[in-house]
Design a protein around this motif. Structure first.
Motif, PDB file in Angstrom:
ATOM      1  N   ASP A 136      25.156 -14.968 -18.092  1.00  0.00           N
ATOM      2  CA  ASP A 136      24.232 -14.896 -19.227  1.00  0.00           C
ATOM      3  C   ASP A 136      22.888 -15.525 -18.868  1.00  0.00           C
ATOM      4  N   ILE A 137      22.917 -16.674 -18.194  1.00  0.00           N
ATOM      5  CA  ILE A 137      21.692 -17.398 -17.881  1.00  0.00           C
ATOM      6  C   ILE A 137      20.771 -16.570 -16.991  1.00  0.00           C
ATOM      7  N   PHE A 138      21.356 -15.802 -16.080  1.00  0.00           N
ATOM      8  CA  PHE A 138      20.560 -14.976 -15.174  1.00  0.00           C
ATOM      9  C   PHE A 138      20.434 -13.534 -15.648  1.00  0.00           C
ATOM     10  N   GLY A 139      20.813 -13.267 -16.883  1.00  0.00           N
ATOM     11  CA  GLY A 139      20.724 -11.914 -17.409  1.00  0.00           C
ATOM     12  C   GLY A 139      21.496 -10.914 -16.578  1.00  0.00           C
ATOM     13  N   GLY A 140      22.550 -11.379 -15.901  1.00  0.00           N
ATOM     14  CA  GLY A 140      23.365 -10.523 -15.059  1.00  0.00           C
ATOM     15  C   GLY A 140      22.752 -10.226 -13.703  1.00  0.00           C
ATOM     16  N   CYS A 141      21.521 -10.648 -13.454  1.00  0.00           N
ATOM     17  CA  CYS A 141      20.825 -10.319 -12.207  1.00  0.00           C
ATOM     18  C   CYS A 141      21.428 -11.092 -11.034  1.00  0.00           C
ATOM     19  N   GLY A 142      21.776 -10.383  -9.988  1.00  0.00           N
ATOM     20  CA  GLY A 142      22.322 -10.986  -8.791  1.00  0.00           C
ATOM     21  C   GLY A 142      23.797 -11.335  -8.882  1.00  0.00           C
ATOM     22  N   ILE A 143      24.441 -11.082  -9.994  1.00  0.00           N
ATOM     23  CA  ILE A 143      25.856 -11.412 -10.184  1.00  0.00           C
ATOM     24  C   ILE A 143      26.714 -10.237  -9.737  1.00  0.00           C
ATOM     25  N   THR A 144      27.694 -10.490  -8.885  1.00  0.00           N
ATOM     26  CA  THR A 144      28.636  -9.432  -8.509  1.00  0.00           C
ATOM     27  C   THR A 144      29.953  -9.540  -9.265  1.00  0.00           C
ATOM     28  N   LYS A 145      30.264 -10.740  -9.771  1.00  0.00           N
ATOM     29  CA  LYS A 145      31.494 -10.942 -10.542  1.00  0.00           C
ATOM     30  C   LYS A 145      31.243 -12.029 -11.570  1.00  0.00           C
ATOM     31  N   SER A 146      31.484 -11.711 -12.824  1.00  0.00           N
ATOM     32  CA  SER A 146      31.292 -12.668 -13.903  1.00  0.00           C
ATOM     33  C   SER A 146      32.642 -13.088 -14.457  1.00  0.00           C
ATOM     34  N   CYS A 147      32.897 -14.385 -14.448  1.00  0.00           N
ATOM     35  CA  CYS A 147      34.156 -14.932 -14.948  1.00  0.00           C
ATOM     36  C   CYS A 147      33.862 -15.774 -16.186  1.00  0.00           C
ATOM     37  N   LYS A 148      34.124 -15.225 -17.343  1.00  0.00           N
ATOM     38  CA  LYS A 148      33.911 -15.969 -18.570  1.00  0.00           C
ATOM     39  C   LYS A 148      34.937 -17.094 -18.672  1.00  0.00           C
ATOM     40  N   ALA A 149      34.510 -18.240 -19.103  1.00  0.00           N
ATOM     41  CA  ALA A 149      35.396 -19.381 -19.259  1.00  0.00           C
ATOM     42  C   ALA A 149      34.811 -20.297 -20.316  1.00  0.00           C
ATOM     43  N   VAL A 150      35.628 -20.746 -21.236  1.00  0.00           N
ATOM     44  CA  VAL A 150      35.193 -21.600 -22.338  1.00  0.00           C
ATOM     45  C   VAL A 150      35.816 -22.980 -22.182  1.00  0.00           C
ATOM     46  N   GLY A 151      34.991 -24.001 -22.135  1.00  0.00           N
ATOM     47  CA  GLY A 151      35.480 -25.365 -22.009  1.00  0.00           C
ATOM     48  C   GLY A 151      35.506 -25.815 -20.567  1.00  0.00           C
ATOM     49  N   ASN A 152      35.183 -27.082 -20.344  1.00  0.00           N
ATOM     50  CA  ASN A 152      35.094 -27.603 -18.988  1.00  0.00           C
ATOM     51  C   ASN A 152      36.375 -27.433 -18.191  1.00  0.00           C
ATOM     52  N   ASP A 153      37.513 -27.684 -18.816  1.00  0.00           N
ATOM     53  CA  ASP A 153      38.772 -27.560 -18.076  1.00  0.00           C
ATOM     54  C   ASP A 153      39.003 -26.134 -17.611  1.00  0.00           C
ATOM     55  N   THR A 154      38.682 -25.173 -18.470  1.00  0.00           N
ATOM     56  CA  THR A 154      38.868 -23.774 -18.094  1.00  0.00           C
ATOM     57  C   THR A 154      37.872 -23.373 -17.020  1.00  0.00           C
ATOM     58  N   VAL A 155      36.626 -23.849 -17.133  1.00  0.00           N
ATOM     59  CA  VAL A 155      35.638 -23.571 -16.088  1.00  0.00           C
ATOM     60  C   VAL A 155      36.135 -24.096 -14.746  1.00  0.00           C
ATOM     61  N   MET A 156      36.665 -25.314 -14.733  1.00  0.00           N
ATOM     62  CA  MET A 156      37.194 -25.878 -13.492  1.00  0.00           C
ATOM     63  C   MET A 156      38.357 -25.052 -12.971  1.00  0.00           C
ATOM     64  N   GLU A 157      39.257 -24.667 -13.839  1.00  0.00           N
ATOM     65  CA  GLU A 157      40.406 -23.863 -13.427  1.00  0.00           C
ATOM     66  C   GLU A 157      39.955 -22.550 -12.783  1.00  0.00           C
ATOM     67  N   VAL A 158      39.013 -21.872 -13.433  1.00  0.00           N
ATOM     68  CA  VAL A 158      38.545 -20.593 -12.906  1.00  0.00           C
ATOM     69  C   VAL A 158      37.765 -20.794 -11.609  1.00  0.00           C
ATOM     70  N   MET A 159      36.957 -21.844 -11.542  1.00  0.00           N
ATOM     71  CA  MET A 159      36.212 -22.111 -10.304  1.00  0.00           C
ATOM     72  C   MET A 159      37.162 -22.327  -9.139  1.00  0.00           C
TER      73      MET A 159
END
Length: 419
Positions: free
Chosen positions: A260-283
């Motif tokens: 979202d921050i980059f308006g999709g530019c340069g992104i090849t794969k977007s992984c939505k994640a809500v909450g710090n724990d989920t972001v860490m898990e997905v990362m």
């Protein structure tokens, strides 16, 4: 072949930057004031946390060392081991203290122009803009039309919104139009469509973001924002590190709200994640599977959204301690030529008046199996992060920034420390 991971601890500033007074933020210090509050007991909360801030992994990397250098003052109640990571701090060159500017600059693209802002505290939005939004989105009207904290305005106007189905529109010190509506009564897809209309309309005002702010609940005592926030951001005004990685055939994996921050530019794969724990898990999942040459870019938004803006010192401290406890898993997931950079995009001092971002230096912590621990001092731009990642990945130099990998420590900022 190398990979890079950038983890943004959204809003973790480390002291007012030299230009902070121009933003009304002289004296702001997100990390420093959290440390002080925990040391004197003001960061305690029953059932959540108590005592001095406990972040042993960040401290060993050099978080305390770089923060004390940035603020030019010692921190109370902390250990000071010899740093085991590459550590320093950076000043922002972009003209705002908003999320897109901070992220774009760390990706090698400073924002050298002024965003448009809605500055009036009440009667905030131009009548022509609201009239067009109401007409083109077929709305019965709007509520709010002011500067406000997102949680406070939902509590104040949520019940009227349920009665009238008029969406709540508001802004902050950032270049943003925020639109809140009930996820069920108003409809999530309907809210997204209204925000798309708003995104098109605010282009005439040079506004950076329109944010959809859905919530649920049945009365002011039960309203709560959901994880279905969506940021509609104007695309970056030039190429970034992300485009460079993609052009070289590497994957760019955005975790959390990065796409979202980059308006999709340069992104090849977007992984939505809500909450710090989920972001860490997905990362961590993406680290396990990403190919050589990849950039994994993650935003840990809870620091900003749940604790900075809400001025919740104890919550922010607990979130830092939780993030710190997960760093051994990050280390365990590294390959031989990986580089991890921990940083931030701006400040949001939870002890500061109001609910807006604060103009601060940001930390730079780097580590990896082959990354030499050292002090990189004070950097003159967030763009040094992008330039260093480009160097690490073997990419051509970016247009902005200077690498801090395998180069002498740069001097010149007011509060540099000695290597």
């Amino acid at each position: 072949m190398a990979r890079a991971i950038i983890a943004v601890l959204d809003s973790l500033g480390v002291g007012a930057s030299s230009d902070a007074a121009a933003f009304g933020d002289a004296g702001a210090d997100t990390f420093g004031h959290i440390v002080e509050a925990c040391a004197n007991g003001e960061g305690n909360r029953a059932g959540l946390r108590e005592g001095p801030l406990r972040i042993p992994n960040l401290t060993r990397l050099g978080m305390v060392a770089l923060a004390e250098a940035a603020r030019a003052l010692p921190l109370p109640g902390v250990d000071r081991p010899v740093p085991e990571g590459l550590h320093g701090f950076a000043a922002e060159q972009s003209r705002g203290k908003d999320t897109p500017s901070g992220h774009w600059e760390m990706a090698g693209l400073p924002v050298d122009f002024d965003w448009g802002y809605f500055e009036a505290r009440e009667g905030t939005f131009p009548p022509a803009l609201l009239d067009a939004l109401i007409s083109e989105a077929a709305l019965p009207g709007v509520l709010g039309n002011c500067h406000a904290s997102g949680t406070a305005i939902i509590e104040a106007l949520g019940e009227e919104h349920l009665r009238t189905l008029k969406p709540i529109v508001y802004t902050s010190a950032d270049s943003v139009l925020q639109i809140a509506a009930h996820e069920e009564a108003f409809g999530l897809d309907r809210l997204y469509e209204v925000c798309k209309v708003g995104r098109r309309l605010v282009d005439d005002y040079n506004v950076g973001r329109v944010i959809a702010r859905p919530f649920t609940g049945h009365d002011r005592g039960s309203f709560v924002r959901t994880g279905n926030r969506r940021d509609l951001v104007t695309p970056p005004h030039g190429p970034t590190l992300l485009d460079q990685v993609q052009a070289a055939g590497g994957a760019v994996v955005g975790v959390g709200k990065i796409s979202d921050i980059f308006g999709g530019c340069g992104i090849t794969k977007s992984c939505k994640a809500v909450g710090n724990d989920t972001v860490m898990e997905v990362m961590l999942e993406q680290m396990a599977s990403a190919d050589d040459g990849s950039l994994i870019f993650a935003n840990f938004v809870d620091f900003d959204m749940l604790y900075g803006h809400r001025r919740d010192v104890a919550g922010y401290a607990a979130a830092l301690e939780r993030f710190d406890s997960q760093l051994p898993a990050v280390r365990a997931g590294l390959r031989a030529d990986d580089l991890v950079i921990l940083t931030a995009d701006h400040g949001c001092d939870p002890s500061w008046p109001g609910s807006d971002h604060t103009r601060e230096y940001v930390p730079i912590l780097g580590f990896g199996p082959h990354i030499t621990p050292r002090d990189i001092g004070g950097r003159s731009s967030f763009a040094d992060i992008g330039q260093s990642v480009a160097r690490h990945l073997g990419l051509p130099p970016l247009a902005h920034g200077e690498t801090f990998l395998n180069t002498p420590i740069r001097r010149g900022l007011e509060h540099n420390v000695t290597a």
